[in-house]
Design an enzyme around this catalytic site. Structure first.
Site, mmCIF file in Angstrom:
data_model
loop_
_atom_site.group_PDB
_atom_site.id
_atom_site.type_symbol
_atom_site.label_atom_id
_atom_site.label_comp_id
_atom_site.label_asym_id
_atom_site.label_seq_id
_atom_site.Cartn_x
_atom_site.Cartn_y
_atom_site.Cartn_z
ATOM 1 N N GLY A 19 -19.423 46.485 19.897
ATOM 2 C CA GLY A 19 -19.620 46.069 18.510
ATOM 3 C C GLY A 19 -20.995 45.500 18.307
ATOM 4 O O GLY A 19 -21.778 45.376 19.246
ATOM 5 N N GLY A 22 -24.051 39.526 13.884
ATOM 6 C CA GLY A 22 -25.194 38.769 13.410
ATOM 7 C C GLY A 22 -26.281 38.529 14.445
ATOM 8 O O GLY A 22 -27.438 38.323 14.099
ATOM 9 N N TYR A 23 -25.920 38.548 15.717
ATOM 10 C CA TYR A 23 -26.905 38.195 16.739
ATOM 11 C C TYR A 23 -27.457 39.402 17.490
ATOM 12 O O TYR A 23 -28.415 39.288 18.222
ATOM 13 C CB TYR A 23 -26.292 37.230 17.759
ATOM 14 C CG TYR A 23 -25.471 36.151 17.134
ATOM 15 C CD1 TYR A 23 -26.090 35.129 16.432
ATOM 16 C CD2 TYR A 23 -24.091 36.178 17.203
ATOM 17 C CE1 TYR A 23 -25.351 34.151 15.819
ATOM 18 C CE2 TYR A 23 -23.341 35.193 16.596
ATOM 19 C CZ TYR A 23 -23.972 34.182 15.909
ATOM 20 O OH TYR A 23 -23.223 33.217 15.302
ATOM 21 N N GLY A 24 -26.787 40.520 17.343
ATOM 22 C CA GLY A 24 -27.206 41.685 18.109
ATOM 23 C C GLY A 24 -25.981 42.449 18.563
ATOM 24 O O GLY A 24 -24.940 42.383 17.928
ATOM 25 N N LYS A 40 -23.001 39.356 24.889
ATOM 26 C CA LYS A 40 -23.743 39.393 23.625
ATOM 27 C C LYS A 40 -25.210 39.367 23.936
ATOM 28 O O LYS A 40 -25.705 38.437 24.554
ATOM 29 C CB LYS A 40 -23.408 38.165 22.789
ATOM 30 C CG LYS A 40 -22.112 38.293 22.115
ATOM 31 C CD LYS A 40 -22.047 37.284 21.026
ATOM 32 C CE LYS A 40 -20.675 37.354 20.405
ATOM 33 N NZ LYS A 40 -20.604 36.512 19.234
ATOM 34 N N ASP A 136 -19.287 28.756 11.125
ATOM 35 C CA ASP A 136 -19.141 30.160 10.727
ATOM 36 C C ASP A 136 -17.710 30.641 11.008
ATOM 37 O O ASP A 136 -17.496 31.669 11.638
ATOM 38 C CB ASP A 136 -20.173 31.031 11.448
ATOM 39 C CG ASP A 136 -20.484 32.326 10.702
ATOM 40 O OD1 ASP A 136 -20.033 32.475 9.538
ATOM 41 O OD2 ASP A 136 -21.158 33.190 11.284
HETATM 42 P P1 ADP Z 1 -20.416 38.510 14.196
HETATM 43 O O1 ADP Z 1 -21.814 38.040 14.320
HETATM 44 O O2 ADP Z 1 -20.149 39.354 12.992
HETATM 45 O O3 ADP Z 1 -19.418 37.409 14.392
HETATM 46 P P2 ADP Z 1 -20.287 39.255 16.921
HETATM 47 O O4 ADP Z 1 -21.675 39.521 17.353
HETATM 48 O O5 ADP Z 1 -19.713 37.933 17.260
HETATM 49 O O6 ADP Z 1 -20.177 39.524 15.384
HETATM 50 O O7 ADP Z 1 -19.322 40.352 17.504
HETATM 51 C C1 ADP Z 1 -19.393 41.703 17.104
HETATM 52 C C2 ADP Z 1 -18.132 42.444 17.526
HETATM 53 O O8 ADP Z 1 -18.013 42.470 18.945
HETATM 54 C C3 ADP Z 1 -16.872 41.765 17.042
HETATM 55 O O9 ADP Z 1 -16.517 42.207 15.773
HETATM 56 C C4 ADP Z 1 -15.848 42.163 18.095
HETATM 57 O O10 ADP Z 1 -15.287 43.414 17.754
HETATM 58 C C5 ADP Z 1 -16.667 42.296 19.342
HETATM 59 N N1 ADP Z 1 -16.556 41.102 20.205
HETATM 60 C C6 ADP Z 1 -17.291 39.961 20.116
HETATM 61 N N2 ADP Z 1 -16.959 39.082 21.075
HETATM 62 C C7 ADP Z 1 -15.964 39.655 21.794
HETATM 63 C C8 ADP Z 1 -15.167 39.242 22.935
HETATM 64 N N3 ADP Z 1 -15.335 38.050 23.516
HETATM 65 N N4 ADP Z 1 -14.237 40.097 23.380
HETATM 66 C C9 ADP Z 1 -14.057 41.308 22.798
HETATM 67 N N5 ADP Z 1 -14.764 41.755 21.743
HETATM 68 C C10 ADP Z 1 -15.711 40.952 21.236
#
Ligand code: ADP
Length: 292
Positions: A19, A22-24, A40, A136
């Site tokens: 996925g 907001g951060y990458g 991330k 958030d």
């Molecule tokens: P946002 O900035 O919109 O909150 P994130 O960068 O936190 O988005 O996460 C993007 C996507 O990655 C999420 O929508 C989710 O589907 C997936 N994701 C994030 N963290 C996890 C995790 N710990 N385990 C599984 N999937 C994750």
């Protein structure tokens, strides 16, 4: 360890991308001990750098609670900023509510998800040292583990995000439109009650499955108007309820009216009128207990 992470970083490919936000981008990885992780990787310039960043992340990696997505580690070198979290196999609450993940959440499951995430937030507010305001809270930051238990993600990160990042309101106020506490927006005074407002919006999502802003309509205002036209049996919510839980009348869903009223207290315009997160925890516990 750092070396292990380094190996994972060489494995960044589209195939294990899960996925982006907001951060990458977010990638799935496996550590040598078998633990599945979500990495991330911050986009260049999306997060603040420097010592302050490192101090903050070190602080966050010491926060542990069963309703918070654990930060397993971090990597901060050669222009890379990576945060390593435990992997949540059932995705985000938003994905489930929008029917994308194929997971059906019945009413009781929704109450448990609300309770779990409320506990995570109450912990951040009252037991973490120093206290942490999430900033958030939203349904894409509530993740579901293998048992569909809720864990709150991304706590404390918002303040590290640069103003230019997408999805975030610029200038000093940070958060996501539709979830943003109007009082915080006006006064720029951040308190725990801002998280309570956002959490109230999430509770309304659990009832309606709607996003906070859909087709230009704000869910909070829609619900308020519907409740004013109270039809007794459905608390005015017949049209707005998620079809997936509408099959039984609202009266037959345990604690529906109390849950709805609790959500509306959380989204009160004035922060002073909102409950604290531990009030919310207690109220949901009582709703669930009354089910026997
Ligand atoms: P946002 O900035 O919109 O909150 P994130 O960068 O936190 O988005 O996460 C993007 C996507 O990655 C999420 O929508 C989710 O589907 C997936 N994701 C994030 N963290 C996890 C995790 N710990 N385990 C599984 N999937 C994750």
């Amino acid at each position: 360890s750092y070396d292990e992470l380094r190996k994972c970083t060489n494995n960044f490919s589209e195939s294990n991308e899960i996925g982006s936000g907001g951060y990458g981008k977010v990638y799935r990885g496996i550590l040598s001990d078998g633990q599945v992780i979500a990495i991330k990787r911050a986009q260049q310039g999306s997060m603040q750098g420097g010592l302050e960043f490192k101090t903050e992340i070190e602080l966050l990696s010491r926060v542990h609670h069963k309703n918070l997505v654990g930060l397993v580690g971090f990597c901060f070198e050669q222009g890379e900023q990576m945060l390593v979290y435990e992997f949540m196999p059932n995705g985000t609450l938003r994905e489930s509510l929008s029917g994308k993940s194929g997971i059906h959440l019945d009413w009781k499951r929704r109450l448990r998800i609300a309770l779990g995430s409320a506990r995570g937030l109450a912990y951040l507010h009252e037991l973490a040292n120093p206290p942490i305001i999430h900033r958030d809270v939203k349904s894409t930051n509530i993740l579901l583990d293998e048992n569909l238990a809720a864990k709150v993600a991304d706590f404390g990160l918002s303040k590290l995000v640069s103003d230019s990042s997408k999805g975030h309101v610029s200038t000093q106020v940070k958060g996501t439109l539709g979830y943003l506490d109007p009082e915080y927006y006006m006064t720029q005074q951040l308190t725990e009650k801002s998280d309570v407002y956002s959490f109230g919006v999430v509770m309304l999502e659990l009832i309606t499955a709607k996003q906070p802003i859909e087709k230009g309509k704000y869910i909070v205002r829609e619900v308020r108007m519907a409740m004013d036209k109270n039809d007794e049996e459905h608390y005015g919510m017949r049209e707005l309820m998620d079809p997936a839980i509408r099959n039984t009348t609202a009266l037959h869903l345990i604690g529906f009216g109390r849950f709805l009223e609790l959500a509306m207290q959380c989204v009160e315009e004035s922060a002073a009128d909102r409950p604290t997160m531990s009030d919310v925890v207690k109220a949901i516990e009582i709703i669930l207990q009354n089910d026997g």
